[in-house]
Design a protein around this motif. Structure first.
Motif, mmCIF file in Angstrom:
data_model
loop_
_atom_site.group_PDB
_atom_site.id
_atom_site.type_symbol
_atom_site.label_atom_id
_atom_site.label_comp_id
_atom_site.label_asym_id
_atom_site.label_seq_id
_atom_site.Cartn_x
_atom_site.Cartn_y
_atom_site.Cartn_z
ATOM 1 N N ARG A 165 35.696 -22.992 48.622
ATOM 2 C CA ARG A 165 36.491 -22.889 49.851
ATOM 3 C C ARG A 165 37.952 -22.553 49.519
ATOM 4 N NH1 ARG A 165 37.500 -28.393 52.154
ATOM 5 N NH2 ARG A 165 39.028 -28.248 50.500
ATOM 6 N N ASP A 166 38.432 -23.102 48.391
ATOM 7 C CA ASP A 166 39.815 -22.875 47.956
ATOM 8 C C ASP A 166 39.962 -21.661 47.040
ATOM 9 O OD1 ASP A 166 40.474 -25.130 49.432
ATOM 10 O OD2 ASP A 166 40.443 -26.461 47.690
ATOM 11 N N GLY A 167 38.867 -20.900 46.857
ATOM 12 C CA GLY A 167 38.932 -19.663 46.093
ATOM 13 C C GLY A 167 38.688 -19.782 44.606
ATOM 14 N N VAL A 168 38.084 -20.894 44.162
ATOM 15 C CA VAL A 168 37.872 -21.128 42.735
ATOM 16 C C VAL A 168 36.430 -21.586 42.490
ATOM 17 C CG1 VAL A 168 38.586 -22.530 40.756
ATOM 18 C CG2 VAL A 168 40.276 -21.850 42.445
ATOM 19 N N LEU A 170 34.330 -12.615 40.555
ATOM 20 C CA LEU A 170 34.008 -13.478 41.681
ATOM 21 C C LEU A 170 34.842 -13.154 42.914
ATOM 22 C CD1 LEU A 170 32.544 -16.194 42.588
ATOM 23 C CD2 LEU A 170 34.706 -17.294 41.976
ATOM 24 N N VAL A 171 34.192 -13.212 44.060
ATOM 25 C CA VAL A 171 34.839 -13.127 45.368
ATOM 26 C C VAL A 171 34.333 -14.335 46.157
ATOM 27 C CG1 VAL A 171 35.031 -11.813 47.511
ATOM 28 C CG2 VAL A 171 34.870 -10.606 45.323
ATOM 29 N N CYS A 172 35.243 -15.162 46.659
ATOM 30 C CA CYS A 172 34.854 -16.301 47.489
ATOM 31 C C CYS A 172 34.923 -15.854 48.939
ATOM 32 C CB CYS A 172 35.768 -17.497 47.233
ATOM 33 S SG CYS A 172 35.638 -18.128 45.550
ATOM 34 N N GLU A 173 33.757 -15.671 49.541
ATOM 35 C CA GLU A 173 33.671 -15.109 50.885
ATOM 36 C C GLU A 173 33.515 -16.224 51.918
ATOM 37 O OE1 GLU A 173 30.177 -12.637 52.638
ATOM 38 O OE2 GLU A 173 31.511 -11.295 51.509
ATOM 39 N N ALA A 174 34.561 -16.433 52.724
ATOM 40 C CA ALA A 174 34.536 -17.487 53.742
ATOM 41 C C ALA A 174 33.527 -17.146 54.831
ATOM 42 C CB ALA A 174 35.919 -17.662 54.345
ATOM 43 N N ILE A 175 32.690 -18.128 55.174
ATOM 44 C CA ILE A 175 31.762 -17.948 56.286
ATOM 45 C C ILE A 175 32.182 -18.797 57.487
ATOM 46 C CG2 ILE A 175 29.819 -17.216 54.879
ATOM 47 C CD1 ILE A 175 28.664 -20.055 55.195
ATOM 48 N N ASP A 176 33.052 -19.776 57.244
ATOM 49 C CA ASP A 176 33.678 -20.572 58.302
ATOM 50 C C ASP A 176 34.881 -21.272 57.673
ATOM 51 O OD1 ASP A 176 32.777 -23.014 57.070
ATOM 52 O OD2 ASP A 176 30.914 -22.930 58.211
ATOM 53 N N ASP A 177 35.528 -22.169 58.407
ATOM 54 C CA ASP A 177 36.746 -22.822 57.902
ATOM 55 C C ASP A 177 36.495 -23.743 56.713
ATOM 56 O OD1 ASP A 177 38.267 -21.539 59.792
ATOM 57 O OD2 ASP A 177 38.301 -23.242 61.192
ATOM 58 N N GLU A 178 35.279 -24.206 56.554
ATOM 59 C CA GLU A 178 34.969 -25.186 55.505
ATOM 60 C C GLU A 178 34.132 -24.635 54.358
ATOM 61 O OE1 GLU A 178 36.107 -28.370 55.161
ATOM 62 O OE2 GLU A 178 37.422 -27.746 56.789
ATOM 63 N N THR A 179 33.547 -23.465 54.529
ATOM 64 C CA THR A 179 32.567 -22.988 53.556
ATOM 65 C C THR A 179 32.841 -21.559 53.120
ATOM 66 O OG1 THR A 179 30.930 -24.361 54.696
ATOM 67 C CG2 THR A 179 30.093 -22.761 53.106
#
Length: 139
Positions: A27-30, A122-131
């Motif tokens: 969620r924080d990009g790591v 890596l790409v952290c792809e947000a699907i909502d505010d928490e995930t």
């Protein structure tokens, strides 16, 4: 039995005690990997103990986010209604720079362009505010 409306919804991760730190990190990009303080094993996916030596002395450390495609498959037929707009997509088996392998998907390009030993990041792809989901793009 699942309803037709529920079948159109993609599943969302359900963090548990072992995986909560992983999902907070994403969620924080790591991407957080577990490092065993006793045998130095590095593992992904998180567990309550080291899969190598059984120690419970584990530390979360940020991964570089870099890896290589070990194997892949391009999906042309959706496994269910929730994924029909996503096809084609590539499912990757990535050798992380730190050692573990993880399964993910490819983003940011044509899935037909994926190749063995391709460098990815890596790409952290947000699907909502928490995930956020861990995905990979060409490096």
């Amino acid at each position: 039995m699942i309803s037709s409306e529920d079948a159109k919804q993609k599943p969302v991760p359900s963090p548990d005690a072992d995986s909560a730190a992983l999902w907070r990190g994403l969620r924080d990009g790591v991407l957080l990997l577990q490092h065993c303080d006793d045998c130095r094993n590095v593992q992904y996916y998180q567990q309550g103990m080291c899969r190598n030596c059984g120690s419970e002395s584990l530390t979360h450390r940020a991964a570089s986010g870099r890896g290589k495609v070990h194997s892949f498959s391009v999906v042309h037929r959706a496994p269910g209604p929730a994924f029909k707009d996503d096809v084609p997509y590539a499912v990757l088996l990535v050798d992380l720079a730190e050692g573990p392998r993880m399964i993910s998907t490819y983003t940011g390009g044509n899935p037909e362009d994926v190749s063995f030993d391709m460098d990815v990041v890596l790409v952290c792809e947000a699907i909502d505010d928490e995930t956020a989901l861990p995905r990979f793009r060409r490096a």
